[in-house]
Design a protein around this motif. Structure first.
Motif, PDB file in Angstrom:
ATOM      1  N   ALA A  93      22.858  40.996  55.832  1.00 11.99           N
ATOM      2  CA  ALA A  93      22.338  42.343  56.114  1.00 11.99           C
ATOM      3  C   ALA A  93      21.575  42.866  54.900  1.00 11.99           C
ATOM      4  CB  ALA A  93      23.487  43.279  56.480  1.00 11.99           C
ATOM      5  N   ALA A  94      22.172  42.720  53.719  1.00  4.98           N
ATOM      6  CA  ALA A  94      21.534  43.227  52.498  1.00  4.98           C
ATOM      7  C   ALA A  94      20.208  42.503  52.250  1.00  4.98           C
ATOM      8  CB  ALA A  94      22.478  43.048  51.319  1.00  4.98           C
ATOM      9  N   LYS A  95      20.188  41.194  52.500  1.00  6.11           N
ATOM     10  CA  LYS A  95      18.956  40.426  52.274  1.00  6.11           C
ATOM     11  C   LYS A  95      17.861  40.810  53.272  1.00  6.11           C
ATOM     12  CE  LYS A  95      20.758  36.571  49.663  1.00  6.11           C
ATOM     13  NZ  LYS A  95      21.434  35.281  49.686  1.00  6.11           N
ATOM     14  N   ARG A  96      18.279  41.089  54.508  1.00  4.62           N
ATOM     15  CA  ARG A  96      17.283  41.521  55.505  1.00  4.62           C
ATOM     16  C   ARG A  96      16.708  42.882  55.170  1.00  4.62           C
ATOM     17  NH1 ARG A  96      16.359  38.649  59.827  1.00  4.62           N
ATOM     18  NH2 ARG A  96      17.565  36.759  59.922  1.00  4.62           N
ATOM     19  N   LEU A  97      17.461  43.633  54.353  1.00  4.10           N
ATOM     20  CA  LEU A  97      16.960  44.944  53.916  1.00  4.10           C
ATOM     21  C   LEU A  97      16.312  44.837  52.533  1.00  4.10           C
ATOM     22  CD1 LEU A  97      20.059  47.042  55.098  1.00  4.10           C
ATOM     23  CD2 LEU A  97      17.791  47.008  56.173  1.00  4.10           C
ATOM     24  N   ASP A  98      16.216  43.598  52.045  1.00  5.50           N
ATOM     25  CA  ASP A  98      15.500  43.307  50.794  1.00  5.50           C
ATOM     26  C   ASP A  98      16.239  43.698  49.513  1.00  5.50           C
ATOM     27  OD1 ASP A  98      13.387  41.866  50.018  1.00  5.50           O
ATOM     28  OD2 ASP A  98      11.904  43.466  50.129  1.00  5.50           O
ATOM     29  N   ALA A  99      17.563  43.818  49.560  1.00  3.99           N
ATOM     30  CA  ALA A  99      18.330  44.102  48.343  1.00  3.99           C
ATOM     31  C   ALA A  99      18.554  42.813  47.558  1.00  3.99           C
ATOM     32  CB  ALA A  99      19.673  44.710  48.724  1.00  3.99           C
ATOM     33  N   ASP A 100      18.858  42.955  46.266  1.00  2.00           N
ATOM     34  CA  ASP A 100      19.361  41.811  45.491  1.00  2.00           C
ATOM     35  C   ASP A 100      20.861  41.751  45.717  1.00  2.00           C
ATOM     36  OD1 ASP A 100      16.911  41.135  44.330  1.00  2.00           O
ATOM     37  OD2 ASP A 100      17.132  42.763  42.873  1.00  2.00           O
ATOM     38  N   VAL A 101      21.396  40.536  45.879  1.00  3.77           N
ATOM     39  CA  VAL A 101      22.809  40.402  46.252  1.00  3.77           C
ATOM     40  C   VAL A 101      23.562  39.536  45.258  1.00  3.77           C
ATOM     41  CG1 VAL A 101      24.432  39.698  48.062  1.00  3.77           C
ATOM     42  CG2 VAL A 101      22.199  40.603  48.695  1.00  3.77           C
ATOM     43  N   LEU A 102      24.747  40.005  44.918  1.00  8.29           N
ATOM     44  CA  LEU A 102      25.635  39.304  43.996  1.00  8.29           C
ATOM     45  C   LEU A 102      26.966  39.151  44.717  1.00  8.29           C
ATOM     46  CD1 LEU A 102      25.728  38.793  40.836  1.00  8.29           C
ATOM     47  CD2 LEU A 102      26.654  41.100  40.656  1.00  8.29           C
ATOM     48  N   ASN A 103      27.438  37.907  44.915  1.00  8.83           N
ATOM     49  CA  ASN A 103      28.714  37.707  45.615  1.00  8.83           C
ATOM     50  C   ASN A 103      29.815  37.347  44.631  1.00  8.83           C
ATOM     51  OD1 ASN A 103      27.897  38.074  48.357  1.00  8.83           O
ATOM     52  ND2 ASN A 103      26.775  36.162  48.184  1.00  8.83           N
ATOM     53  N   LEU A 104      30.863  38.142  44.605  1.00  2.00           N
ATOM     54  CA  LEU A 104      31.978  37.877  43.696  1.00  2.00           C
ATOM     55  C   LEU A 104      33.259  37.724  44.500  1.00  2.00           C
ATOM     56  CD1 LEU A 104      31.051  40.629  41.116  1.00  2.00           C
ATOM     57  CD2 LEU A 104      30.917  38.182  40.717  1.00  2.00           C
ATOM     58  N   SER A 105      34.083  36.760  44.088  1.00  2.70           N
ATOM     59  CA  SER A 105      35.393  36.656  44.739  1.00  2.70           C
ATOM     60  C   SER A 105      36.458  36.655  43.651  1.00  2.70           C
ATOM     61  CB  SER A 105      35.482  35.387  45.580  1.00  2.70           C
ATOM     62  OG  SER A 105      35.376  34.275  44.735  1.00  2.70           O
ATOM     63  N   LEU A 106      37.662  36.977  44.038  1.00  6.16           N
ATOM     64  CA  LEU A 106      38.765  37.111  43.080  1.00  6.16           C
ATOM     65  C   LEU A 106      38.894  35.863  42.214  1.00  6.16           C
ATOM     66  CD1 LEU A 106      41.309  38.664  42.125  1.00  6.16           C
ATOM     67  CD2 LEU A 106      42.546  37.512  43.947  1.00  6.16           C
ATOM     68  N   ALA A 107      38.640  34.703  42.809  1.00  6.16           N
ATOM     69  CA  ALA A 107      38.813  33.437  42.106  1.00  6.16           C
ATOM     70  C   ALA A 107      38.015  33.379  40.809  1.00  6.16           C
ATOM     71  CB  ALA A 107      38.411  32.291  43.020  1.00  6.16           C
ATOM     72  N   ASN A 108      36.820  34.002  40.791  1.00  2.00           N
ATOM     73  CA  ASN A 108      36.038  33.927  39.550  1.00  2.00           C
ATOM     74  C   ASN A 108      35.868  35.289  38.880  1.00  2.00           C
ATOM     75  OD1 ASN A 108      34.162  35.177  41.136  1.00  2.00           O
ATOM     76  ND2 ASN A 108      32.827  33.399  41.370  1.00  2.00           N
ATOM     77  N   SER A 109      36.760  36.241  39.172  1.00  2.00           N
ATOM     78  CA  SER A 109      36.603  37.546  38.535  1.00  2.00           C
ATOM     79  C   SER A 109      37.641  37.738  37.430  1.00  2.00           C
ATOM     80  CB  SER A 109      36.720  38.660  39.584  1.00  2.00           C
ATOM     81  OG  SER A 109      38.064  38.958  39.816  1.00  2.00           O
ATOM     82  N   SER A 110      37.360  38.673  36.544  1.00  2.00           N
ATOM     83  CA  SER A 110      38.235  38.872  35.395  1.00  2.00           C
ATOM     84  C   SER A 110      39.528  39.617  35.729  1.00  2.00           C
ATOM     85  CB  SER A 110      37.489  39.630  34.299  1.00  2.00           C
ATOM     86  OG  SER A 110      36.575  38.755  33.698  1.00  2.00           O
ATOM     87  N   THR A 111      39.673  40.061  36.989  1.00  2.00           N
ATOM     88  CA  THR A 111      40.965  40.667  37.361  1.00  2.00           C
ATOM     89  C   THR A 111      42.080  39.633  37.177  1.00  2.00           C
ATOM     90  OG1 THR A 111      40.342  40.211  39.624  1.00  2.00           O
ATOM     91  CG2 THR A 111      40.224  42.491  38.949  1.00  2.00           C
ATOM     92  N   GLN A 112      41.694  38.340  37.261  1.00  2.00           N
ATOM     93  CA  GLN A 112      42.669  37.269  37.012  1.00  2.00           C
ATOM     94  C   GLN A 112      43.173  37.309  35.578  1.00  2.00           C
ATOM     95  OE1 GLN A 112      43.986  35.716  39.250  1.00  2.00           O
ATOM     96  NE2 GLN A 112      42.654  34.663  40.687  1.00  2.00           N
ATOM     97  N   LYS A 113      42.374  37.920  34.686  1.00  2.00           N
ATOM     98  CA  LYS A 113      42.765  37.993  33.272  1.00  2.00           C
ATOM     99  C   LYS A 113      43.359  39.358  32.931  1.00  2.00           C
ATOM    100  CE  LYS A 113      38.810  35.137  31.919  1.00  2.00           C
ATOM    101  NZ  LYS A 113      37.562  35.210  31.134  1.00  2.00           N
ATOM    102  N   GLY A 114      43.630  40.159  33.953  1.00  2.00           N
ATOM    103  CA  GLY A 114      44.300  41.434  33.706  1.00  2.00           C
ATOM    104  C   GLY A 114      43.406  42.654  33.767  1.00  2.00           C
ATOM    105  N   GLU A 115      42.115  42.466  34.049  1.00  2.00           N
ATOM    106  CA  GLU A 115      41.234  43.636  34.141  1.00  2.00           C
ATOM    107  C   GLU A 115      41.562  44.442  35.391  1.00  2.00           C
ATOM    108  OE1 GLU A 115      36.750  43.952  32.985  1.00  2.00           O
ATOM    109  OE2 GLU A 115      36.788  43.261  35.049  1.00  2.00           O
ATOM    110  N   THR A 116      41.484  45.784  35.282  1.00  2.00           N
ATOM    111  CA  THR A 116      41.749  46.591  36.475  1.00  2.00           C
ATOM    112  C   THR A 116      40.522  46.563  37.381  1.00  2.00           C
ATOM    113  OG1 THR A 116      40.849  48.644  35.577  1.00  2.00           O
ATOM    114  CG2 THR A 116      43.204  48.195  35.154  1.00  2.00           C
ATOM    115  N   LEU A 117      40.755  46.864  38.654  1.00  2.00           N
ATOM    116  CA  LEU A 117      39.663  46.927  39.627  1.00  2.00           C
ATOM    117  C   LEU A 117      38.638  47.970  39.188  1.00  2.00           C
ATOM    118  CD1 LEU A 117      38.376  46.320  42.397  1.00  2.00           C
ATOM    119  CD2 LEU A 117      40.017  47.913  43.410  1.00  2.00           C
ATOM    120  N   VAL A 118      39.121  49.104  38.703  1.00  2.00           N
ATOM    121  CA  VAL A 118      38.223  50.179  38.277  1.00  2.00           C
ATOM    122  C   VAL A 118      37.332  49.702  37.134  1.00  2.00           C
ATOM    123  CG1 VAL A 118      38.183  52.421  37.072  1.00  2.00           C
ATOM    124  CG2 VAL A 118      39.605  52.109  39.124  1.00  2.00           C
ATOM    125  N   ASP A 119      37.896  48.994  36.164  1.00  2.00           N
ATOM    126  CA  ASP A 119      37.077  48.493  35.055  1.00  2.00           C
ATOM    127  C   ASP A 119      36.038  47.490  35.549  1.00  2.00           C
ATOM    128  OD1 ASP A 119      38.000  50.010  32.930  1.00  2.00           O
ATOM    129  OD2 ASP A 119      39.702  48.681  32.563  1.00  2.00           O
TER     130      ASP A 119
END
Ligand code: NCD
Length: 299
Positions: A60-86
């Motif tokens: 949907a975002a691409k059809r509207l011409d946005a730039d898209v970044l896909n993140l999943s928990l597996a590669n995010s720093s929340t695994q290292k203790g970062e809060t969701l807000v940070d």
């Protein structure tokens, strides 16, 4: 609309406008493109597995011409203790202005409250409670088959207790004036806090003359405290097969948000049959999410 996090934040006319917008993104069965999000950056931030929802927000975002970044928990720093807000504030600082978030906990309001005025938050599923974009695509799919919600009988079958799809669909159906909503499940998978709906353990009775049958998956990953029947017993009492579907109206539609567990809640012939609109739901998912994103962009 700055954010899209629950159905209850919408009134009927706002919901109908979103349905109309979504329908307008489909032309003769094909999704159209419009550069309404050009120059905007959208991040999908998924803390739970997803196929359809994440892919359709990205498409949907691409059809509207946005730039898209896909993140999943597996590669995010929340695994290292970062809060969701940070995590979110850092991505916002990098220029992300649309967040599509799926989370196991009730976090949306909290995240919405820390965002800048020009940043948007869209829920892609929140715990057991909310899945508003699924409700929009489900209502779009129903409306394409049956334009008048007031006279519809809708049966939702399966693990109601753990289903955010059921909860958001019920909110949307009520908003659109649907009066006959039947929730069919074994006793221990009912959600008795849901009011103004019929709770039913007998599938045959619940399906009688239904216009719409929405099947749900048993969400084993959310069952911490509940003992479910054996698979064989569940299939015997709650599987949608041709014989059971024949109890609904002859032109009833069969829906499922996916992922389907073939041979458990639904037979192959019904999932792939003429009354099934399951793949239409997938296509409508892209249009519904284009409508949500463009409504937020216009805020
Ligand atoms: C649902 C979900 O994640 O809530 N799937 C979806 O978004 N299409 C339902 C499910 O997981 O069974």
């Amino acid at each position: 609309m700055q954010h899209f996090i629950t159905i209850s934040n919408l009134n009927p006319s706002a919901f109908l406008t979103l349905l109309e917008k979504a329908q307008n993104f489909i032309d003769h069965g094909h999704l159209i493109e419009k550069p309404l999000l050009r120059g905007q950056t959208l991040a999908t931030l998924f803390f739970e597995p997803s196929t359809r929802t994440q892919a359709s927000f990205e498409l949907a975002a691409k059809r509207l011409d946005a730039d898209v970044l896909n993140l999943s928990l597996a590669n995010s720093s929340t695994q290292k203790g970062e809060t969701l807000v940070d995590t979110v504030k850092n991505l916002e600082a990098m220029g992300v202005n649309f967040f599509v978030l799926r989370h196991t906990d009730t976090v949306m309001e909290h995240v919405a409250a820390i965002l800048n005025r020009e940043t948007h938050l869209i829920s892609a599923g929140e715990g057991k409670l909310h899945h508003p974009s699924q409700a929009l695509l489900d209502m779009l799919t129903i409306q394409q088959a049956q334009p008048k919600f007031e006279n519809l009988s809708v049966a939702i079958v399966g693990d109601i207790l753990h289903s955010r799809v059921a909860r958001s669909d019920i909110e949307a159906l009520k908003l659109l004036g649907c009066q006959d909503i039947r929730l069919i499940s074994p006793e221990n998978l009912q959600a008795t806090d849901l009011l103004g709906v019929q709770h039913e353990t007998d599938m045959d009775r619940g399906l009688a003359n239904a216009d719409v049958v929405i099947m749900l998956r048993i969400q084993k990953e959310r069952m911490f405290d509940i003992q479910i029947d054996s698979e064989a017993a569940y299939i015997e009492h709650y599987q949608l097969n041709q014989a059971r579907l024949a109890l609904a109206k002859p032109n009833a539609i069969v829906m499922h948000p996916g992922p389907i567990n073939r041979g458990i809640e639904i037979t192959n012939d019904v999932a792939d049959g003429l009354q099934s609109v399951i793949l239409k739901q997938a296509r409508n998912g892209v249009a519904a999410r284009m409508a949500i994103l463009s409504a937020c962009a216009a805020d």
